[in-house]
Design a protein around this motif. Sequence first.
Motif, short mmCIF file in Angstrom:
data_model
loop_
_atom_site.label_atom_id
_atom_site.label_comp_id
_atom_site.label_asym_id
_atom_site.label_seq_id
_atom_site.Cartn_x
_atom_site.Cartn_y
_atom_site.Cartn_z
N VAL A 86 8.72 -1.73 -10.98
CA VAL A 86 7.34 -1.46 -11.36
C VAL A 86 6.60 -2.77 -11.55
O VAL A 86 6.90 -3.54 -12.45
N ALA A 131 0.71 2.82 -8.47
CA ALA A 131 1.23 2.97 -9.83
C ALA A 131 0.95 4.36 -10.40
O ALA A 131 1.74 4.89 -11.18
N LEU A 134 3.70 6.91 -10.13
CA LEU A 134 5.02 6.54 -10.68
C LEU A 134 5.92 7.73 -10.96
O LEU A 134 7.08 7.77 -10.53
N LEU A 148 10.99 -3.45 -15.06
CA LEU A 148 9.61 -3.71 -15.46
C LEU A 148 9.23 -5.15 -15.16
O LEU A 148 9.68 -6.07 -15.82
N VAL A 150 5.82 -5.90 -14.91
CA VAL A 150 4.38 -5.77 -15.09
C VAL A 150 3.92 -6.78 -16.13
O VAL A 150 4.75 -7.36 -16.83
N THR A 158 4.14 1.49 -19.66
CA THR A 158 4.95 1.76 -18.48
C THR A 158 6.33 2.27 -18.87
O THR A 158 6.86 3.20 -18.26
N ARG A 161 5.99 5.86 -19.71
CA ARG A 161 5.82 6.70 -18.52
C ARG A 161 7.14 6.87 -17.79
O ARG A 161 7.45 7.96 -17.29
#
Lengths: 209, 209
Positions: A86, A131, A134, A148, A150, A158, A161
């Motif tokens: 991500v 995104a 996702l 991750l 990000v 995130t 999620r």
Amino acid sequence: MSISPPTLNRLCLYLRSLKCLQEDGISTISSREWADRFDLSAAQIRKDLAHFGGFGVRGVGYEVEELILKLTSILRLDRQYRVVVVGMGNLGRAFARHRGFSRGSFLVVAGVDEDPAKVGQKIGGVEVRHARELEQVVRENQVDMGVLTVPAEAAQETYERLVEAGVKGVLNFAPVRIRSVPEVPLKDVDLRIYLEELAYYLPFDEAPS
Amino acid sequence: MSISPPTLNRLCLYLRSLKCLQEDGISTISSREWADRFDLSAAQIRKDLAHFGGFGVRGVGYEVEELILKLTSILRLDRQYRVVVVGMGNLGRAFARHRGFSRGSFLVVAGVDEDPAKVGQKIGGVEVRHARELEQVVRENQVDMGVLTVPAEAAQETYERLVEAGVKGVLNFAPVRIRSVPEVPLKDVDLRIYLEELAYYLPFDEAPS
DNA sequence: AGATGTGAATGAGTTCACAGCT
DNA sequence: AGCTGTGAACTCATTCACATCT
């Protein structure tokens, strides 16, 4: 059977070094020689392994191939984990392309990013999705783990999620402490801190500049 | 004054979280609240800090800005370390570009690679030089630290060349154990092992596939 | 009152040394 | 003879509890 964090880390190293021995055509090794070669502790190897039962043969040592199989099973690396990356920034793209990351027990099945310019690209054979999709990406691909990469601000959301979407674990490279739930274990890796730790051990020279 | 590895790691985290508090405009904080916010241990914060002298004020807490300065000094981050990235593969390029890696106390001054196609390029503002010029690059730029993102086979030799060239510390991303000398500390980071460790903690589901 | 700093207690992890198997 | 497996000793790290200071 539970493994303490330092032991777990060593078991992974053992497995790596065993594969190296195997490539060199060595089929049997004593804890002593093993330790000498890879700068480990012989007593610790024995203790770590004995914890799972008698893997060695007294007077002889350990059988490399057998031990690889046992460790692979203990570490649950005898299956393939499906990974979504991500955040397709510099680090995310590196993971998508990095062979050695996506191979063996791990397969990067998709990447996601917010930037429409990146969506639709293939990076290292990995398709980039938007995104906002996702959750869908996770379900469609039966994703097990999220990586991750990000920005720090987006990390907590995130993570949540990913949890919601059904991911089972998250590897976090964002430099923030994420509040995690026990059902979805989180592992933090902060590359900057590695540099900082190393800097501390540098031989001290003249005054600060 | 020596710091144990786990303490060193925490001090880096403390510094990171203090900067976060500072951005939020908090000028003073008690160990209790600090711990609550960042999921730390209050007793441990106090013990870690007390080790360097009385930084706090009884009945009040710690002064954020003052503590940032003290920790920055203790961790020797009050100077800039010049870094060369060796191996401009996926990971190497990511470090060259990654803001947050090259900033503050660390500055990536150059990259090197064997591939002539990469030599001469600028990646994230960092010039790529040919690997054979490594020693020269180190000297010209007064490089303090090397980041190894070369293939495993090349790691040992590259470490030795960096040592020879006068680098003071090496951060190794290659999945091999390098034989190091005490004068040039080495820190290993194996991204694959982080995935493996995380995999072990995933909630166990059905039989291996 | 309220928070730090710290010795004492506890717990975790590593090393030692050797009994016991092959 | 050689090497594993393991309890016991030891070292290192964390947590507790409270005396101490503002």
